[in-house]
Design an enzyme around this catalytic site. Structure first.
Site, PDB file in Angstrom:
ATOM      1  N   THR A   1      -8.411  -3.181  -0.461  1.00 51.39           N
ATOM      2  CA  THR A   1      -9.007  -4.495  -0.729  1.00 51.39           C
ATOM      3  C   THR A   1     -10.013  -4.879   0.339  1.00 51.39           C
ATOM      4  O   THR A   1     -11.106  -5.352   0.040  1.00 51.39           O
ATOM      5  CB  THR A   1      -7.885  -5.569  -0.839  1.00 51.39           C
TER       6      THR A   1
ATOM      7  N   ASP B   1       0.809  -1.221   0.000  1.00 48.79           N
ATOM      8  CA  ASP B   1       0.000   0.000   0.000  1.00 48.79           C
ATOM      9  C   ASP B   1       0.844   1.274   0.000  1.00 48.79           C
ATOM     10  O   ASP B   1       0.437   2.320   0.531  1.00 48.79           O
ATOM     11  CB  ASP B   1      -0.969   0.018   1.202  1.00 48.79           C
TER      12      ASP B   1
ATOM     13  N   GLY C   1      -4.453  -4.377  -3.777  1.00 49.74           N
ATOM     14  CA  GLY C   1      -5.449  -3.359  -4.096  1.00 49.74           C
ATOM     15  C   GLY C   1      -4.691  -2.098  -4.454  1.00 49.74           C
ATOM     16  O   GLY C   1      -4.052  -1.487  -3.596  1.00 49.74           O
ATOM     17  N   HIS C   2      -4.687  -1.743  -5.722  1.00 51.98           N
ATOM     18  CA  HIS C   2      -3.907  -0.598  -6.199  1.00 51.98           C
ATOM     19  C   HIS C   2      -4.851   0.516  -6.630  1.00 51.98           C
ATOM     20  O   HIS C   2      -5.668   0.325  -7.530  1.00 51.98           O
ATOM     21  CB  HIS C   2      -2.999  -1.022  -7.363  1.00 51.98           C
TER      22      HIS C   2
ATOM     23  N   GLN D   1       2.105  -6.044  -3.130  1.00 53.52           N
ATOM     24  CA  GLN D   1       2.550  -6.125  -1.725  1.00 53.52           C
ATOM     25  C   GLN D   1       3.839  -5.307  -1.548  1.00 53.52           C
ATOM     26  O   GLN D   1       4.038  -4.359  -2.300  1.00 53.52           O
ATOM     27  CB  GLN D   1       2.737  -7.594  -1.292  1.00 53.52           C
TER      28      GLN D   1
ATOM     29  N   LYS E   1       1.985   2.089  -5.037  1.00 51.61           N
ATOM     30  CA  LYS E   1       2.571   1.519  -6.265  1.00 51.61           C
ATOM     31  C   LYS E   1       1.660   1.750  -7.467  1.00 51.61           C
ATOM     32  O   LYS E   1       2.123   2.061  -8.559  1.00 51.61           O
ATOM     33  CB  LYS E   1       2.798   0.008  -6.088  1.00 51.61           C
TER      34      LYS E   1
END
Ligand code: GDP
Ligand code: IMO
Ligand code: MG
Length: 423
Positions: free
Chosen positions: A299, A13, A40-41, A224, A16
């Protein structure tokens, strides 16, 4: 023509998605090489917010190819949901811009059930997984019992193999006192999903090499972060893949000598979601950021744990990933503070150390050694150029550059694509 790996320098988080989106303008192919829809991006562009889980962020740009590489574990239902959501937001997704490796592994409903059952059994010692079946899917891969996406193009074999696997995993679920996965219903649903996804499935290693030969640039979107890496992270409070730069090569089939640059992304402070040691954790910073509506997981929606910038971690991440450059996001999160701290070393039972120890017990025993910086007390979000940052903000960044050993190339001062400064 240049191939770049983007990785997280902390516990995920780091921003990225935003940095990959920014760098995509000058690339041709965006590749995910590890993890699954535990990621979750978030990307915000033109006032729209997109959250990517399995699909590379490059999908938001027209004319870019996106690749889900062999190192990824792919939940077909999760992927279809994500495709539907993005299409609902006007994003075009076809086999012309999304390829899936035929040797990526499938995450099946029994993996998710096992993930949750194992977490429940761990009680206080739970990892705090995302519940997406990631650990059990990678365990099956390594144990050589996994199902690969190529089977989505071979329905007869898939049907037989999947039925066998469900029955086999149901025995484990039953023994754990958990509801079994319905056999025939699941087989039928996976066969339906297979029909939709099959046109995307191919040998993506061949695709990547041909793209490189044709002079195209590849961007590897890390998922990650370094300290969630199965080898280099705070084991066992980690994910189940190699999230560091090496994983981009094994997870795509693009060899190390074809990589030109590694960019490590880190926040201007530190966050972590899920359990595990966190030397610089600080509740006041967490309260401040949560009150600003920030630091809730993309996420799972969980509130992230927050703390001061840990330069010990960033420096070690620069070393493990071979990072040439740093992208520092969320500098604006520190705007309101009078005093800002950076952890420069740890005191482990009376000894000063400059790298993270290898056991949870030792990391938990570390006392952070801080240096103090004066806050800039100014809203950075509208800053247009790096040169326009207040001197105190620049000094903070320069100190991080010195401590980490990598050049700061990009700085984030807001979540929008436009709020990125080139240093
Ligand atoms: P990722 O998993 O590394 O892609 O990061 P996430 O998207 O899960 O979390 C990063 C969060 O920070 C998201 O809410 C982003 O919109 C946000 N973000 C990224 N960069 C910046 C920044 O420079 N400033 C602010 N305010 N938010 C940012
Ligand atoms: P992105 O790509 C932050 C964490 C989970 C848990 C541990 C194991 O968005 O940075 P898993 O479901 O992988 O078995 O969970 O890893 N985790 C993440 N934390 N960002 C992520 O991805 C994460 N993916 C997994 O919270 O602590
Ligand atoms: Mg994330």
């Amino acid at each position: 023509m240049s191939n770049t790996i983007v990785v997280g320098a902390q516990w995920g988080d780091e921003g990225k998605g935003k940095i990959v989106d920014y760098l995509t303008e000058n690339t041709d192919v965006v590749v995910r090489a590890a993890g699954g829809n535990n990621a979750g991006h978030t990307v915000i562009s033109n006032g729209q917010k997109y959250i990517l889980h399995l699909i590379p962020s490059g999908i938001l740009w027209e004319g870019k190819m996106c690749v889900i590489g062999n190192g990824v574990v792919m939940d077909p239902f999760g992927l279809l949901e994500e495709i539907a959501k993005l299409r609902g937001q006007g994003v075009k997704i076809t086999p012309e811009n999304l390829l899936i490796s035929d040797t990526a592994h499938l995450v099946m409903p029994y993996h998710k059930a096992l993930d949750r059952a194992r977490e429940a059994k761990r009680g206080d010692k739970k990892i705090g997984t995302t519940g997406r079946g990631i650990g059990p899917a990678y365990a099956d891969k390594v144990e050589r019992g996994g199902l690969r996406t190529v089977l989505l193009t071979q329905p007869e074999i898939l049907e037989h193999e999947l039925r066998e696997r469900i029955i086999q995993h149901n025995e484990t679920l039953l023994a754990a006192g958990v509801e079994e996965v319905p056999v025939e219903e699941t087989v039928q649903k996976v066969l339906e999903a297979a029909k939709v996804l099959a046109p995307h499935i191919t040998n993506t290693a061949v695709y990547c090499h041909e793209a490189i030969k044709a002079g195209k640039s590849l961007l590897f979107e890390g998922a990650q972060g370094t300290y969630l890496d199965i080898d280099h992270g705070t084991y066992p409070f980690v994910t189940s893949s190699n999230t560091t730069a090496g994983g981009a090569c094994t997870g795509s089939g693009v060899p190390p000598r074809m990589i030109d640059k590694v960019v490590a992304v880190g926040k201007a402070y530190t966050t972590r979601v899920g359990s595990g040691p966190f030397v610089t954790e600080n509740e006041d910073i967490g309260d401040m950021l949560h009150n600003m509506g920030r630091e809730f997981g993309a996420t799972t929606g969980r509130a992230r744990r927050c703390g001061w910038l840990d330069a010990v971690l960033v420096r070690y991440a620069v070393m493990i990933n071979g990072a040439d450059e740093l992208a520092i996001t969320n500098l604006d999160g520190l705007d309101g503070l009078d005093e800002i701290k950076i952890c420069t070393a740890y005191n482990l039972r009376g000894t000063v150390i400059h790298y993270p120890p290898s056991t949870v017990a030792d990391i938990e025993a570390c006392e952070p050694i801080y240096e103090s910086h004066q806050g800039w007390k100014q809203d950075l979000s509208q800053t247009k150029k790096f040169a326009d940052l207040p001197p105190l903000a620049k000094a903070y960044l320069m100190r991080l550059e010195e401590l980490s050993g990598a050049r700061i190339a990009l700085v984030g001062i807001g979540p929008d694509r436009e709020q990125t400064l080139v240093a």
